[in-house]
Design a protein around this motif. Structure first.
Motif, PDB file in Angstrom:
ATOM      1  N   SER A 112       0.826  -1.209   0.000  1.00  0.00           N
ATOM      2  CA  SER A 112       0.000   0.000   0.000  1.00  0.00           C
ATOM      3  C   SER A 112       0.857   1.255   0.000  1.00  0.00           C
ATOM      4  O   SER A 112       0.633   2.190  -0.778  1.00  0.00           O
ATOM      5  N   ALA A 116       1.183   3.671  -3.258  1.00  0.00           N
ATOM      6  CA  ALA A 116       0.678   5.038  -3.101  1.00  0.00           C
ATOM      7  C   ALA A 116       1.754   6.058  -3.448  1.00  0.00           C
ATOM      8  O   ALA A 116       1.490   7.059  -4.141  1.00  0.00           O
ATOM      9  N   MET A 129      -4.247   8.059   0.710  1.00  0.00           N
ATOM     10  CA  MET A 129      -4.163   6.737   1.329  1.00  0.00           C
ATOM     11  C   MET A 129      -4.999   6.736   2.605  1.00  0.00           C
ATOM     12  O   MET A 129      -4.762   7.536   3.518  1.00  0.00           O
ATOM     13  N   ASP A 131      -6.380   4.725   5.864  1.00  0.00           N
ATOM     14  CA  ASP A 131      -6.118   3.592   6.752  1.00  0.00           C
ATOM     15  C   ASP A 131      -7.449   2.994   7.186  1.00  0.00           C
ATOM     16  O   ASP A 131      -8.082   3.448   8.133  1.00  0.00           O
ATOM     17  N   MET A 212      -6.763   5.158  -2.043  1.00  0.00           N
ATOM     18  CA  MET A 212      -6.171   3.849  -1.837  1.00  0.00           C
ATOM     19  C   MET A 212      -6.495   3.395  -0.427  1.00  0.00           C
ATOM     20  O   MET A 212      -6.045   3.988   0.557  1.00  0.00           O
ATOM     21  N   ASP A 214      -6.141   0.920   2.533  1.00  0.00           N
ATOM     22  CA  ASP A 214      -5.376  -0.164   3.144  1.00  0.00           C
ATOM     23  C   ASP A 214      -6.360  -0.953   3.999  1.00  0.00           C
ATOM     24  O   ASP A 214      -6.813  -0.490   5.044  1.00  0.00           O
TER      25      ASP A 214
END
Length: 288
Positions: A112, A116, A129, A131, A212, A214
């Motif tokens: 990840s 990224a 990104m 979490d 993105m 994760d």
């Protein structure tokens, strides 16, 4: 036929997946690394990521392998970006890319972070990104925002503007949304209409932004399976010689073939000296 090509052939027959990228990656199991967290309320104050510390802790490739990794990440990211910006309607928003694994310990968070950072080098997009591994919160810990308000806070408090929780970094084009304050019932929160509203808002505010996610492992968490419902592309990280074949098949079976964004084969031994880098790349339908 290489190990990666064999994996492609197997998955092609077993998963009935759409076109997807396959590649060999590296691993990471280290704890946190960051310089400092500034007030994210203005773009002038940014989270400063210390790449040297990240590298020393195993979250970036060794210096001698930078060029190899950079080239292989280019091959991974290109079809993901092309699909994200295509405007094609699929299952979920294609600009929402979920990075996940079947089981823990497959190198998902390493992937990840590096993917990224590679995507953020593009001139025409930005990368956020998120979490979403809200139990382990590895990304938040690694970059030093484990205690910062984030996704869970916005899910609980609908008066919060999600954009105000986005933390810009010193790396151009890359920002972070922390996991946020621990709460109960996270699977239900990630499955909620409020979660869909947050994702929609983050996408609409910046039309060329890629999210993105994760994600937690698919087979051991309800949270991971909840995220499948909102992702337009799903990238599955598999640890070579470790992740059971059945687990890979079961994980692939949890999402639609139209969501298949690729398979990353991690910790492949590509030289007698040990595990390193990316070895080769292919797609399910390339005939290799």
């Amino acid at each position: 036929m290489s190990l990666v090509e064999q994996a492609i052939a197997r998955l092609r027959n077993q998963a009935n997946a759409a076109k997807s990228g396959t590649v060999a990656a590296s691993k990471s199991t280290a704890p946190s690394a960051v310089d400092h967290l500034s007030d994210p309320s203005t773009s002038a104050n940014r989270l400063t990521l210390d790449t040297n510390t990240l590298r020393a802790r195993g979250y970036l490739p060794e210096e001698g392998q930078d060029r190899l990794f950079a080239e292989q990440y280019r091959r991974i990211k290109r079809p993901l970006i092309d699909k994200a910006l295509s405007g094609t309607t699929t299952v979920g928003e294609p600009r929402v890319i979920m990075i996940t694994s079947a089981l823990p310990g497959d190198g998902k968070t390493f992937t990840s972070i590096n993917l990224a950072m590679s995507m953020a080098l593009e001139r025409d997009i930005s990368v956020l990104m998120v979490d979403c591994d809200v139990a382990k919160r590895h990304v938040s810990e690694i970059v030093g925002v484990k205690e910062a308000p984030g996704l869970l806070d916005a899910l609980i408090d609908e008066s919060l503007d999600i954009e105000s929780l986005v933390i810009p970094t010193n790396l151009h084009g890359l920002s972070i949304l922390a996991a946020g304050t621990r709460v109960e019932g996270t699977a239900e929160l990630l499955s909620s209409n409020r979660m869909r509203q947050i994702i929609s808002s983050l996408c609409s505010r910046v039309p060329r932004r890629i999210l993105m996610l994760d994600s937690p492992p698919l087979l051991i968490t309800n949270e991971g399976q909840a995220l499948v419902k909102i992702a337009g592309q799903i990238v599955l990280v598999v640890r070579a010689g470790h992740t059971p074949r059945q687990a890979v098949q079961d994980a692939i079976g949890l999402f639609d073939a139209q969501q298949a964004g690729g398979l990353i084969l991690n910790q492949v031994q590509v030289s007698k000296d040990g595990y390193y880098g990316y070895g080769s790349y292919g797609t399910y339908g390339d005939g290799k």
